[in-house]
Design an enzyme around this catalytic site. Structure first.
Site, short mmCIF file in Angstrom:
data_model
loop_
_atom_site.label_atom_id
_atom_site.label_comp_id
_atom_site.label_asym_id
_atom_site.label_seq_id
_atom_site.Cartn_x
_atom_site.Cartn_y
_atom_site.Cartn_z
CG ASP A 1 -15.40 7.59 -8.53
OD1 ASP A 1 -15.19 7.97 -7.37
OD2 ASP A 1 -14.62 6.85 -9.17
NE ARG B 1 -3.91 -1.74 2.39
CZ ARG B 1 -4.99 -1.62 3.13
NH1 ARG B 1 -5.51 -0.44 3.32
NH2 ARG B 1 -5.52 -2.67 3.69
#
Lengths: 138, 163, 452
Positions: C145, C38
């Site tokens: 989005d 991540r």
């Protein structure tokens, strides 16, 4: 911060206890509604402090979660304690019933640790993320 | 058995709820090791069993039966026990009771609106094979993706049966 | 997963502690590869050699820079009422103020500019629907989005029981959603109040008209500074002069654009647009204003040195008590390029969420409903329990299941191992009789406290 965890499942109490302790809370426990009242009374007598939140399962022997919520809401000195159902009972009517009985929040099992913490945030019991404009960053 | 009252819970529903539960108690929810469909226990296989009564517009039971290895895996995961920590049958039965409580609650709204779950019963014994067709709403054997393919000790079954 | 750890143990511990201190989320320190994966996109984007270099920099970074790291580690899903405070501020301060300001038009438009699977715009729509000051108003929530799959999910307004458990106040759930099979769905009226469409923030907006509130949360952190500036510029153009922009927790326009002033009175990152901006107020004229952009290879039409827009450099607006003047900014001029003449080449798809490797999704196998059992494999004779099985076997021939043992719980188990040090506070002893039938040695645990 003090939490009361009421669930007849030892496993579930352990899981919730772990999450709450990880968030820095002290955790009291009980296995049913009647035991919860006993634990609360003892804590009030010994420490003079009301827990900040109670996480309450629905289906338990002796006294179930809904009965416990009803009993707790009748006691003025416990008004400051947030009541959160934590249960697999998830019908709409049951959520409404719990809210009507005085529960403040309702968390469905299964839940992720983040979800439980997010509920505590909603109840104002956990710090919210710091902001760039001057949070309490070290 | 009144067919019109039959709930519409499917095996896929059970797999989904079991997966949600597994990931929520798993140390690594992203590991992709949530249980998958598998075979049923052999008749006479030793199982640890938990069941919960579902009562409402429909009356029945959800029964979970785990081979000992499967029960142990559920228990170690849910209680976050390391492989070398001992665990007892009481711990396992308590865990299985909660598993059936969670799955039962999730499907109850789908099959018995307005009703309640009972308190789970637990026990152990020998599996009698899949419930009789007339009583069975949905039944499913499950195991973990990383279990040996034919390992009966890694099996657990869920059955939703009419009372 | 590579064999060599991408993250040194000390770095891993530091990251875990930072996340715990700021969010109360406890990361699993045994999953070093997850943490590293991540952090990798953030390291790459920041131009660091590797994750270790990135973490090393983060140890001395500002809270705002660190927050990107914290966000990357803790946010794998969007949630309702994310961070809570911005929505409290919306309800208690912004909406009453705007309702008064719009008394003549009785109309309010809100834009959720990185709406993902829809929890944010539906949260906003719930607050609009519940606001007493907005009764009789025409309200609109626009939600966009870049992720089409997320948009489809958002349009359906359907969420699993676990998803609705994440941050949604229960009374909101009860009033604004309803059960749909095993899931929950936003009620029709509220779903109709939100208009979803696809939009890439890094490209010119097709939307015309003004918004009163724009939510653009936790997406700017994925853009480089020049794009951030450009997006903020575009947002500025579609925001009403008395409207507000809401960013993610700890996000800031500081250092990116001088056209905004932080609104006091809330911990949330709420900004008012300043008029007549475009250049850094007080910044020294650079030798080559477009140098940074040009060096990066972008055909950015930078103005010649010293040129500003016709409006004066943005002073703090005197009519806004508490608005702070923007600090001095790095000397890169951002010309006001009208959208239709944008000099930027089309960018590759810019993520509005993560560009971490996709997580393995565990889709349950499509199993046909079983109404009668057909075993997948021929029945096998029962296998002997493996040697060393922890659970004691019953003697063979024990017969059917014995009467169920009572479910009441006996001895206190050891605390869940989560990589956390034991709480220093004493464990209150629980009442009830001790039943010593747990096989686990509680005494081995550090804070197993009270005897049972």
């Amino acid at each position: 911060m003090i939490a009361l965890v009421v669930d007849d499942s030892r496993a579930m109490r352990r899981i919730v206890r772990g999450i709450l302790r990880g968030a820095g809370m002290e955790v009291l426990e009980a296995g049913d509604g009647q035991e919860a009242l006993d634990v609360l009374d003892r804590h009030l007598a010994d420490e003079g402090a009301v827990p900040d939140v109670a996480c309450i399962d629905w289906n338990m022997p002796v006294m179930d979660g809904l009965q416990l919520v009803t009993a707790l809401r009748r006691r003025r000195e416990l008004r400051s304690m947030a009541l959160m159902m934590v249960t697999s009972e998830s019908e709409q009517s049951q959520v409404v019933k719990a809210l009507a009985a005085g529960a403040h929040e309702y968390l469905f099992k299964p839940f992720s640790p983040d979800a439980l913490l997010a509920k505590l945030q909603l109840l104002g019991l956990l710090p919210q993320p710091a902001t760039a404009g001057g949070g309490s960053w070290s | 058995m009144v067919v019109s009252d039959a709930p519409v819970v499917t095996a896929a529903d059970l797999v989904g709820v079991v997966g949600d539960l597994w990931r929520s108690v798993s140390a690594d929810p992203d590991a992709g090791d949530a249980p998958v469909p598998a075979a049923w226990h052999s008749r006479g296989a030793r199982v640890l069993r938990s069941s919960v009564a579902i009562e409402g517009s429909w009356d029945g039971d959800l029964v979970l039966a785990c081979a000992p290895g499967a029960a142990e895996r559920w228990t170690r995961t849910m209680l976050a026990l390391d492989a070398d920590e001992p665990l007892g049958e009481t711990d396992a039965l308590d865990v299985l009771a909660e598993v059936v409580n969670v799955v039962g609650g999730a499907v109850k709204a789908h099959c018995a609106a307005g009703g309640r779950l009972g308190l789970p019963d637990v026990g152990e014994g020998e599996d009698a094979g899949p419930p009789h067709e007339r009583a069975l709403v949905v039944g499913l054997g499950m195991t973990w993706p990383d279990a040996a393919p034919d390992d009966p000790d890694a099996l657990f079954t869920l059955a939703l049966v009419h009372r | 997963m590579s064999a060599a750890p991408a993250l040194a143990p000390g770095d891993l511990a530091w990251v875990c502690e930072l996340v715990r201190a700021e969010t109360a989320v406890v990361l699993d320190a045994s999953k070093e590869y997850l943490v590293a994966s991540r952090l990798l996109p953030l390291a790459r984007r920041g131009g660091f050699r590797d994750v270790a270099a990135y973490v090393s920099r983060m140890r001395t970074a500002s809270p705002a820079e660190r927050w990107e790291l914290v966000e990357a580690m803790t946010t794998n899903e969007t949630s309702w009422f994310r961070d809570v405070e911005p929505f409290t501020h919306l309800r208690d301060s912004l909406l009453p103020g705007l309702a008064a300001a719009r008394a003549a038009t009785r109309s309010l438009r809100v834009w959720s500019a990185a709406c993902s699977t829809g929890q944010e715009p539906y949260t906003i729509a719930m607050l609009l629907a519940d606001a007493p000051q907005l009764r009789g108003f025409r309200t609109e929530v626009v939600a966009t989005d870049v992720d089409r799959t997320a948009l489809e999910r958002a349009r359906s307004g359907t969420y699993s029981a676990m998803e609705v458990g994440r941050g949604l106040p229960t009374d909101m759930l009860a009033r604004h959603l309803e059960r749909a099979g095993l899931q929950w769905r936003v009620r029709d009226g509220l779903r109709a109040a939100v208009r979803f469409s696809e939009l890439n923030l890094a490209r010119p907006f097709p939307e015309r008209g003004r918004f009163d509130v724009i939510f653009c949360r936790n997406v700017l952190i994925y853009f480089d500074t020049a794009t951030k500036r450009q997006v903020l510029e575009r947002l500025h153009q579609v925001l009403a002069p008395d409207g507000v922009l809401v960013l993610g927790a700890a996000e800031t326009t500081l250092g990116v654009s001088g056209a905004w002033a932080r609104v006091d009175g809330s911990r949330a990152a709420v900004y008012r647009p300043l008029s007549g901006h475009a250049t850094a107020p007080g910044a020294p004229a650079p030798a080559r204003p477009g140098a940074a952009a040009a060096a990066a290879g972008r055909p950015w039409g930078a103005p010649p040195a010293g040129r500003t827009t016709s409006a004066p450099s943005a002073p703090a607006s005197p009519s806004r008590p508490g608005a702070r003047p923007a600090a001095a900014l790095p000397p890169v001029a951002a010309p006001r390029v009208p959208a239709s003449r944008s000099a930027l080449p089309p960018r590759p798809a810019v993520p509005t969420r993560w560009d971490v490797p996709p997580r393995p999704t565990t889709t349950p196998a499509r199993v046909a409903p079983v109404t009668s059992w057909s075993p997948a494999r021929p029945p096998r004779p029962p296998a002997a329990p493996p040697a060393g099985a922890q659970l004691a076997a019953t003697p063979p021939g024990a017969g059917p299941a014995r009467p169920p043992a009572p479910r009441r719980v006996p001895a206190e188990p050891a605390p869940r191992a989560g990589g956390r040090p034991a709480s220093p506070r004493p464990v209150t002893q629980r009442p009830g009789s001790a039943r010593p039938d747990s096989a686990r040695p509680d005494s081995a645990r550090p804070d197993s406290g009270g005897s049972r």
